[in-house]
Enzyme design. Structure first.
Site, PDB file in Angstrom:
ATOM      1  N   ASP A 129       1.013  -0.970   0.082  1.00 27.75           N
ATOM      2  CA  ASP A 129       0.016   0.018  -0.071  1.00 27.75           C
ATOM      3  C   ASP A 129       0.876   1.317  -0.032  1.00 27.75           C
ATOM      4  O   ASP A 129       2.093   0.943   0.249  1.00 27.75           O
ATOM      5  CB  ASP A 129      -0.918  -0.181   1.223  1.00 27.75           C
ATOM      6  CG  ASP A 129      -1.768   1.170   1.275  1.00 27.75           C
ATOM      7  OD1 ASP A 129      -2.140   1.615   0.228  1.00 27.75           O
ATOM      8  OD2 ASP A 129      -1.726   1.717   2.509  1.00 27.75           O
ATOM      9  N   TYR A 168      -0.916   8.467  -2.533  1.00 30.74           N
ATOM     10  CA  TYR A 168      -1.012   8.278  -4.201  1.00 30.74           C
ATOM     11  C   TYR A 168      -2.097   8.887  -4.742  1.00 30.74           C
ATOM     12  O   TYR A 168      -2.329   9.381  -5.799  1.00 30.74           O
ATOM     13  CB  TYR A 168      -1.475   6.641  -4.279  1.00 30.74           C
ATOM     14  CG  TYR A 168      -0.235   5.801  -4.179  1.00 30.74           C
ATOM     15  CD1 TYR A 168       1.133   6.360  -3.699  1.00 30.74           C
ATOM     16  CD2 TYR A 168      -0.078   4.568  -4.429  1.00 30.74           C
ATOM     17  CE1 TYR A 168       2.354   5.425  -3.693  1.00 30.74           C
ATOM     18  CE2 TYR A 168       1.133   3.740  -4.232  1.00 30.74           C
ATOM     19  CZ  TYR A 168       2.182   4.123  -3.917  1.00 30.74           C
ATOM     20  OH  TYR A 168       3.165   3.387  -3.865  1.00 30.74           O
ATOM     21  N   ASN A 193      -6.653   0.565  -3.047  1.00 28.06           N
ATOM     22  CA  ASN A 193      -7.647   1.060  -4.014  1.00 28.06           C
ATOM     23  C   ASN A 193      -7.006   1.954  -5.151  1.00 28.06           C
ATOM     24  O   ASN A 193      -7.289   1.666  -6.373  1.00 28.06           O
ATOM     25  CB  ASN A 193      -8.903   1.439  -3.403  1.00 28.06           C
ATOM     26  CG  ASN A 193      -9.235   0.774  -2.399  1.00 28.06           C
ATOM     27  OD1 ASN A 193      -8.824   0.576  -1.446  1.00 28.06           O
ATOM     28  ND2 ASN A 193     -10.586   0.196  -2.505  1.00 28.06           N
ATOM     29  N   GLU A 207      -2.713   8.921   8.428  1.00 24.77           N
ATOM     30  CA  GLU A 207      -1.361   8.748   8.360  1.00 24.77           C
ATOM     31  C   GLU A 207      -0.479   9.560   9.376  1.00 24.77           C
ATOM     32  O   GLU A 207       0.476   9.033  10.012  1.00 24.77           O
ATOM     33  CB  GLU A 207      -0.555   9.123   6.850  1.00 24.77           C
ATOM     34  CG  GLU A 207      -0.860   7.996   6.026  1.00 24.77           C
ATOM     35  CD  GLU A 207      -0.324   6.643   6.317  1.00 24.77           C
ATOM     36  OE1 GLU A 207       0.935   6.523   6.879  1.00 24.77           O
ATOM     37  OE2 GLU A 207      -0.411   5.622   5.722  1.00 24.77           O
ATOM     38  N   THR A 242      -8.233   1.605   1.513  1.00 27.10           N
ATOM     39  CA  THR A 242      -7.816   0.841   2.523  1.00 27.10           C
ATOM     40  C   THR A 242      -7.511   1.474   4.033  1.00 27.10           C
ATOM     41  O   THR A 242      -7.522   0.950   5.069  1.00 27.10           O
ATOM     42  CB  THR A 242      -6.727  -0.174   2.164  1.00 27.10           C
ATOM     43  OG1 THR A 242      -5.549   0.721   1.953  1.00 27.10           O
ATOM     44  CG2 THR A 242      -7.095  -1.362   1.154  1.00 27.10           C
ATOM     45  N   HIS A 243      -7.170   2.778   3.726  1.00 29.21           N
ATOM     46  CA  HIS A 243      -7.338   3.454   4.906  1.00 29.21           C
ATOM     47  C   HIS A 243      -8.647   3.707   5.535  1.00 29.21           C
ATOM     48  O   HIS A 243      -8.819   4.122   7.107  1.00 29.21           O
ATOM     49  CB  HIS A 243      -6.579   5.050   4.825  1.00 29.21           C
ATOM     50  CG  HIS A 243      -5.115   5.099   4.631  1.00 29.21           C
ATOM     51  ND1 HIS A 243      -4.455   4.510   3.278  1.00 29.21           N
ATOM     52  CD2 HIS A 243      -4.102   5.541   5.286  1.00 29.21           C
ATOM     53  CE1 HIS A 243      -3.173   4.536   3.343  1.00 29.21           C
ATOM     54  NE2 HIS A 243      -2.963   5.276   4.609  1.00 29.21           N
TER      55      HIS A 243
HETATM   56  N1  DGL Z   1      -4.537   3.062   1.050  1.00 30.48           N
HETATM   57  C1  DGL Z   1      -4.769   3.672  -0.511  1.00 30.48           C
HETATM   58  C2  DGL Z   1      -5.970   3.434  -0.893  1.00 30.48           C
HETATM   59  O1  DGL Z   1      -6.478   2.339  -0.865  1.00 30.48           O
HETATM   60  C3  DGL Z   1      -4.283   5.289  -0.136  1.00 30.48           C
HETATM   61  C4  DGL Z   1      -3.947   6.227  -1.253  1.00 30.48           C
HETATM   62  C5  DGL Z   1      -3.321   7.208  -1.055  1.00 30.48           C
HETATM   63  O2  DGL Z   1      -2.243   7.144  -0.836  1.00 30.48           O
HETATM   64  O3  DGL Z   1      -3.779   8.195  -1.442  1.00 30.48           O
HETATM   65  O4  DGL Z   1      -6.334   4.260  -1.971  1.00 30.48           O
END
Ligand code: DGL
Length: 273
Positions: free
Chosen positions: A11, A43, A75, A153, A186-187
């Site tokens: 992730d 991301y 995701n 985070e 997933t967060h």
């Molecule tokens: N856990 C990532 C997701 O499921 C977070 C994405 C991010 O870093 O913005 O999309």
């Protein structure tokens, strides 16, 4: 012959630990290696090409660590990079999103489904097309939530700022009358109590950590890739960021002891791809 290779999970940060947690309790006999790309988090606001490149680098890196499967516990990476990764890697790639779209279509009673996710996941349109493939009559409303991942985070799961942000993002879905909401990052399960209070008890929240873990377990069993199921597995952690920050936050979110966290330099990832 038991297959003793570990399973790779990745992730952008700690969010994928919600998926790893389910994997660890479903498959206590397997070994896992988890990589959090903290140096390049979040991301969500990045371009498709960047996230595709990051996913490719991490997938190849994990494959070179000798994993028997890669689980994309993000995701955002799934929504833009899954088909590429499946073509590029020699091991099976399992990811989030498909189980959630499926569960949401099954759960909705009024056929109004909402999605909360990162900017890039919403922009990819991946959930909407999956939901429409299953039921073309669903009304689908998607809202990007750029404030949430950086707050989570930073260790924040119930401050006034989080509650206000969740209210803001939930409002268009409540206005649209959604009875089912996909937590498409997933967060976000880490904020589940805040989401459930905001939406009320009649709204079904969908997230896929347990279904993803089940898919991993089934895939291993069908392919004959399982480890000896009587053993107790090990797991280890890698981060491109600060290992001590990861350790503190990770233990809280994983709800299991974390042990050592090793640092991987971004240039090591760039070099393998
Ligand atoms: N856990 C990532 C997701 O499921 C977070 C994405 C991010 O870093 O913005 O999309």
């Amino acid at each position: 012959m038991p297959d003793s290779r570990p399973i790779g999970v990745f992730d952008s940060g700690v969010g994928g630990l919600t998926v790893l947690h389910e994997c660890l309790v479903t498959m206590p006999y397997e070994d896992f290696v988890y990589l959090g790309d903290h140096a390049r988090l979040p991301y969500g606001p990045r371009s498709r090409d960047e996230v595709r490149r990051f996913a490719h680098e991490i997938g190849v890196y994990l494959e070179r660590q000798g994993v028997k499967m890669v689980v994309v516990a993000c995701n955002t990476a799934t929504s833009v990079a899954l088909p590429d990764l499946q073509e590029q890697l020699g091991v099976p790639v399992v990811s989030v999103i498909v189980p959630e779209a499926h569960a949401a279509v099954q759960a909705t009673r009024n056929r109004r489904i909402g999605l909360l996710a990162t900017e890039l996941t919403v922009a990819s349109g991946r959930y909407e097309s999956l939901v429409r493939t299953l039921d073309a009559g669903v009304r689908f409303t998607a809202v990007a939530c750029p404030k949430l991942v950086p707050l989570i985070e930073a260790g924040d799961t119930y401050s006034d700022e989080i509650v206000a942000a969740v209210r803001e993002y939930a409002a268009p879905l409540k206005d649209a009358g959604c009875d089912t909401v996909i937590l498409g990052c997933t967060h976000y399960p880490l904020l589940r109590p805040v989401f459930q209070r905001t939406f009320g008890r009649d709204v079904t929240l969908v997230f896929s950590a347990d279904e993803t873990a089940r898919e991993v377990a089934e895939t291993l069993a069908r392919k004959g890739f399982e480890n000896d199921t009587t053993r107790e597995g090990r797991y280890r952690f890698l981060t491109t960021g600060d290992p001590s920050v990861f350790r503190t936050l990770g233990e809280r979110f994983l709800q299991l002891p974390l042990g050592d966290v090793e640092r991987v330099e971004v240039r090591e990832l760039e070099a393998v791809a």
